[in-house]
Design an enzyme around this catalytic site. Structure first.
Site, PDB file in Angstrom:
ATOM      1  N   GLU A 145       0.821  -1.210   0.000  1.00  0.00           N
ATOM      2  CA  GLU A 145       0.000   0.000   0.000  1.00  0.00           C
ATOM      3  C   GLU A 145       0.857   1.262   0.000  1.00  0.00           C
ATOM      4  O   GLU A 145       0.468   2.281  -0.578  1.00  0.00           O
ATOM      5  CB  GLU A 145      -0.954  -0.006   1.195  1.00  0.00           C
ATOM      6  CG  GLU A 145      -2.008  -1.104   1.148  1.00  0.00           C
ATOM      7  CD  GLU A 145      -2.856  -1.056  -0.111  1.00  0.00           C
ATOM      8  OE1 GLU A 145      -3.048   0.043  -0.679  1.00  0.00           O
ATOM      9  OE2 GLU A 145      -3.330  -2.126  -0.536  1.00  0.00           O
TER      10      GLU A 145
ATOM     11  N   HIS B 218       1.574   2.335  -3.479  1.00  0.00           N
ATOM     12  CA  HIS B 218       0.534   3.211  -4.032  1.00  0.00           C
ATOM     13  C   HIS B 218       0.729   4.645  -3.535  1.00  0.00           C
ATOM     14  O   HIS B 218       0.582   5.611  -4.296  1.00  0.00           O
ATOM     15  CB  HIS B 218      -0.851   2.731  -3.590  1.00  0.00           C
ATOM     16  CG  HIS B 218      -1.359   1.535  -4.311  1.00  0.00           C
ATOM     17  ND1 HIS B 218      -1.462   1.465  -5.681  1.00  0.00           N
ATOM     18  CD2 HIS B 218      -1.831   0.340  -3.840  1.00  0.00           C
ATOM     19  CE1 HIS B 218      -1.976   0.290  -6.030  1.00  0.00           C
ATOM     20  NE2 HIS B 218      -2.211  -0.407  -4.938  1.00  0.00           N
TER      21      HIS B 218
END
Length: 673
Positions: free
Chosen positions: A464, A467
């Site tokens: 994550e 991202h």
């Protein structure tokens, strides 16, 4: 009433003024935001002069700023910290936003202006990003139905509004049913095998629901659950698996079965209206895959060896267990076999994965080594929940990058899974800075106890944050290309690449420190993990491919095809591709498949493995070029992360890699040769 959304925030980096935002601010801001943007679009279409880039695309990109401000904050809250008000408003606002989007994308005068500029783009002398902006608008509006007749546009609007209502309802049902199905444990002895921190988290979750003295196992988004690998009580494992698989299909008020059937029917009818054979064909037409045939060819190529490997793994597990393996047994006996074959004990690794060290000395450390960026916690900036932390990110010369916020812990008001959102998306045209947020769902232990992460949770953290880096680093002119606004079947690539640093020797040695003894993780742990890297890949690839192929099967349906039973359709779809092994259930069954029925990955769940082809090839490049160096990081930042969505992603990959991606590294990684 003073509404904090009505003017841009004056806080550092444009951080939304969460201390001032109240529930009653959202609806008026949505209403004014939509009205303002429609007026801004009308000002474009009322012009009497011929369309140009400057009088059409620039004001189009400048429109809707109020709506963007409120939507970014509201939908993050609706996912991460919902309440009855936000749940009701989301259901109310979803069809209105769908209608608003259609009013713009289906405006014939606006489309005429876009097409006129597109038809003459060769002669306009635009820079590369501006030209790409014209091309993307024309493609998106055309695929969205801007060229339809007035009657067909009205039908399309009805489809879009109804689908927005259904997908919102699907998500709300899933959250409610997931909370309702959490498994209550009366006796701590039934939790044998769990770590003290996990037991503490279960006790804390029960206490928060008024179940003092009991233990609550909350469900995660996928079919499996992290506790299944450790719980020695087979009955408890079976209860967790049964609860997980029952979500959305119990015949109660939260049953999603009819919603799944109506969503897939409407998507197929809409695709036909738009001139496509199926919803999958409509979706992939504007992705790097280009058509569902290319998607199926790749998935089918991987399904046969994955299913074969899973059955070989199953034989090993049954030999270890001494009895047939059920779905709720797989993770438990996988750890037994992993220990027997490779002497790997993931539970023994948890004391080395204390969350604070993982954050500062792992995730942040790797980013600093690669990109030179620095992190400073900003306790003076208020976020949307007390658990959320805010960090300022700067380059090594002190110049600003943006704000990063971290929402680590699970709670009943947060949907399952892990994700990244942009609260403010960078744009030179709008002079916008950048604020991104990561959400995870780690059980929160009692006060004073350490947060110890599982191996998978550490991997998810690095993923994550990949991202987040994409969102932080993108430097574009136009808001349409900001951050992670790129093709859906490309967007997972940067995050998957960032996973590699989790076990990179220099990074791991820096963060994998025993939280009690201060000793580094033994090298043999790492060696065994790496030696077992392809272990259980048959299962993991099969459960993922089952979900991806199920997604494709639902969305390959043509208009007029009648499906009246969800379990039967699932069974036939998985049998057709040889992934119907009861011991290896699909990662998501349809009634809790949030990615495809409410999360924007409809006909696109293949994107993870599609992107992994690029990821595996890129990891090979890093390994062959010195690994964790500023030179490599700067190249990846400048040629891939930094371009956001401002150029064709495969062109950006070729610019970075020097050629198209090779699938062989993926096959090697997953043991699918």
């Amino acid at each position: 009433m003073s509404n904090p959304f009505f003017e841009p925030s004056t806080l550092p980096y444009g951080m939304p003024p969460f201390a001032e935002i109240r529930d009653e601010h959202y609806k008026p801001a949505f209403e004014k935001g939509m009205a303002d943007q429609l007026a801004e679009i009308a000002a474009i279409t009322r012009r009497r002069d011929m369309p140009t880039f400057e009088n059409t695309f620039i004001p189009l990109e400048q429109s809707g700023q109020l709506l963007e401000r409120v939507a970014a904050v509201f939908f993050n809250k609706a996912s991460a910290d919902s309440n009855d008000y936000t749940n009701e408003l989301e259901e109310e606002i979803a069809p209105l936003l769908a209608a608003h989007s259609d009013a713009i994308k289906l405006d014939p005068q606006l489309y005429w202006r876009i097409k006129t500029v597109y038809d003459t783009v060769e002669s306009l002398g635009l820079d590369a990003e501006s030209r790409y902006l014209v091309e993307r608008y024309y493609m998106e509006y055309t695929v969205a139905g801007a060229g339809l007749s007035d009657d067909d546009k009205e039908k399309l609007k009805e489809y879009n509004q109804r689908l927005s209502t259904l997908t919102t309802k699907f998500e709300k049902n899933l959250l409610a049913d997931t909370n309702d199905l959490a498994v209550v444990i009366e006796d701590v002895a039934e939790l044998d095998g769990l770590e003290p921190g996990e037991i503490s988290a279960a006790a804390e979750a029960a206490r928060e629901r008024g179940l003092e003295g009991k233990y609550l196992i909350t469900l995660v988004l996928p079919t499996g659950h992290p506790f299944l690998s450790a719980l020695t009580d087979r009955t408890v494992r079976e209860r967790i698996m049964a609860a997980s698989r029952a979500r959305g299909n119990r015949g109660n008020e939260w049953d999603n079965s009819d919603i799944v059937l109506e969503i897939t029917r409407l998507r197929a009818e809409r695709a036909k209206l738009l001139g496509f054979d199926s919803h999958a064909a409509w979706v992939t037409a504007d992705e790097t895959a280009k058509n569902p045939g290319n998607v199926r060819a790749m998935l089918d190529r991987l399904a046969v060896p994955a299913a074969r490997n899973a059955r070989e793994e199953q034989a090993d597990l049954e030999a270890q267990a001494g009895h047939p393996i059920a779905a709720h047994d797989w993770a438990f006996y996988t750890e037994k076999v992993r220990q027997a074959k490779y002497d790997v004990d993931e539970a023994a690794m948890r004391p080395y994965f204390e969350a604070e060290r993982v954050l500062w000395d792992g995730v942040f450390f790797a980013a600093t080594k690669l990109y030179g960026i620095q992190f400073t916690e900003r306790d003076d900036i208020v976020a949307y929940h007390p658990d959320v932390r805010v960090f300022e990110v700067t380059n090594d010369d002190g110049s600003p990058v943006g704000l990063y916020t971290l929402d680590l812990y699970t709670r009943d008001s947060k949907r399952g899974g892990a994700w990244m959102n942009s609260l403010i998306a960078q744009s030179t045209l709008l002079d916008h800075p950048v604020v991104v947020t990561n959400n995870l769902n780690v059980p929160k232990p009692a006060a004073g106890e350490p947060t110890l992460l599982t191996y998978d949770e550490v991997n998810t953290f690095f993923h994550e944050f990949g991202h987040a880096l994409h969102g932080l680093f993108a430097r574009v002119t136009y808001p349409k290309f900001a951050g992670t606004n790129t093709y859906r079947d490309f967007v997972e690539f940067p995050s998957q690449v960032n996973e590699m640093w989790m076990l990179w020797p220099e990074v791991l040695a820096n963060y994998a420190i025993h939280y009690q003894t201060g000793e580094p993780m033994p090298q043999e742990f790492v060696d065994r993990i790496q030696a077992s890297s392809a272990f259980n890949e048959g299962f993991q690839t099969s459960e993922y491919l089952a979900a991806a192929l199920l997604d494709q099967a639902w969305h390959a349906l043509g208009a007029g095809v009648v499906i009246d039973d969800v379990p039967t359709f699932e069974s036939r779809a998985l049998t057709a591709v040889g992934l119907d092994n009861p011991a290896v259930p699909t990662r998501y069954s349809s009634t809790y498949f949030a990615h495809t029925f409410s999360g924007g990955y409809d006909a696109g769940y293949y994107s993870y493995i599609w992107s992994e082809v690029l990821d595996a090839d890129t990891v090979d490049w890093f390994k062959g070029n010195g690994g964790l160096t500023r030179e490599n990081g700067d190249r990846f930042r400048q040629r891939l992360l930094g371009v956001g969505g401002s150029k064709d992603p495969l062109e950006a990959f070729r610019d970075f890699r020097g050629r198209d991606a090779d699938i062989q590294p993926l096959l090697d990684r997953r043991g699918l040769n």
